[in-house]
Design an enzyme around this catalytic site. Structure first.
Site, PDB file in Angstrom:
ATOM      1  N   THR A  31     -14.422   5.627   0.251  1.00  0.00           N
ATOM      2  CA  THR A  31     -15.294   4.827   1.116  1.00  0.00           C
ATOM      3  C   THR A  31     -14.580   4.466   2.408  1.00  0.00           C
ATOM      4  O   THR A  31     -15.178   4.504   3.498  1.00  0.00           O
ATOM      5  CB  THR A  31     -15.756   3.557   0.391  1.00  0.00           C
ATOM      6  OG1 THR A  31     -16.236   3.898  -0.911  1.00  0.00           O
ATOM      7  CG2 THR A  31     -16.881   2.880   1.155  1.00  0.00           C
ATOM      8  N   GLU A 105      -2.271  -2.211   0.277  1.00  0.00           N
ATOM      9  CA  GLU A 105      -3.588  -2.755   0.571  1.00  0.00           C
ATOM     10  C   GLU A 105      -3.567  -4.282   0.564  1.00  0.00           C
ATOM     11  O   GLU A 105      -4.165  -4.926   1.433  1.00  0.00           O
ATOM     12  CB  GLU A 105      -4.607  -2.235  -0.442  1.00  0.00           C
ATOM     13  CG  GLU A 105      -4.959  -0.769  -0.251  1.00  0.00           C
ATOM     14  CD  GLU A 105      -5.840  -0.218  -1.360  1.00  0.00           C
ATOM     15  OE1 GLU A 105      -6.556   0.761  -1.095  1.00  0.00           O
ATOM     16  OE2 GLU A 105      -5.800  -0.759  -2.488  1.00  0.00           O
TER      17      GLU A 105
END
Length: 232
Positions: A31, A105
């Site tokens: 995504t 992340e």
């Protein structure tokens, strides 16, 4: 829309939140890659941004598509991070790390004023845990570390197979920071906040895929469009 189309729709919506001059955290996964493609088109059209990628894979795609990059040493404060998730609950607590980049992340997201999550509708759950929880572990003494992980998880109502992730050749998977990932198939996580807190106290655990209190908004592609979800 198919899940793939839902991802593209969420990514396109996320690009609307990017303003000229922003310093961006750019996530990892399918995504997030859709977001990079949309962002690159806006950059070609004159949008001025600079990004911090959360993985070597993302950095490579950004470079190929012409998205300017920096790093957290040179740019320690970011305006916005846009990233995907493997699962999220109504409080916007996340499980991340399916792509193997959970440590970077989380570091990038924590350096940002806001984090927007982009997903398809299949990632929304009532309770976290159906997706195996990734835990990044230092290779030294990893089996002893994982034994302690299992003990802590059991105390929080979580039991299931804990397996070291392998690469496509069947060899141990290493993160960009040269650590192992162990995937924990708990099925359900009744207390994500408590579990995340206690797991991070275990020596040898670098980070967990539980992102608690970090995401500020979710853009979720659905069969009829994009839902905008705030934490409850």
């Amino acid at each position: 829309m198919t899940p793939a189309e839902q991802k593209k729709a969420a990514a396109a919506k996320a690009a609307e939140y990017v303003e000229d001059g922003m310093k961006l955290g750019i996530g990892t996964g399918s995504t997030s890659e859709e977001f990079v493609r949309v962002l690159a088109e806006r950059v070609k059209g004159g949008l001025r941004v600079i990004g911090v990628p959360t993985s070597e894979r993302t950095a490579k795609l950004c470079t190929e598509l012409g998205v300017p990059l920096t790093n957290l040493d040179d740019t320690p404060h970011l305006d916005l991070t846009i990233d995907g998730a493997d699962e999220f609950d109504p409080a916007l607590r996340l499980i991340k790390g399916g792509g193997g980049a959970l440590l970077r992340e989380k570091i990038v997201a924590a350096a940002s004023d806001r984090m927007i999550v982009i997903t398809d509708a299949t990632k929304k759950v009532a309770m976290l845990g159906a997706f195996p929880l990734p835990i990044e572990v230092i290779p030294f003494g990893s089996l002893a570390t994982v034994r302690r992980v299992a003990e802590v998880a059991k105390a929080y109502g979580c039991e299931g197979k804990i397996a070291r992730r392998a690469d496509s050749y069947g060899e141990p998977f290493f993160t960009d920071s040269n650590n192992f990932i162990f995937d924990c198939s708990f099925g359900r996580i009744p207390d994500p906040d408590g579990l995340a807190r206690e797991l991070n106290l275990i020596p040898g655990v670098v980070e967990t895929g539980l992102f608690i209190g970090i995401a500020t908004l979710a853009l979720v592609g659905t069969s009829s469009g994009v839902d905008i979800i705030e934490p409850k």
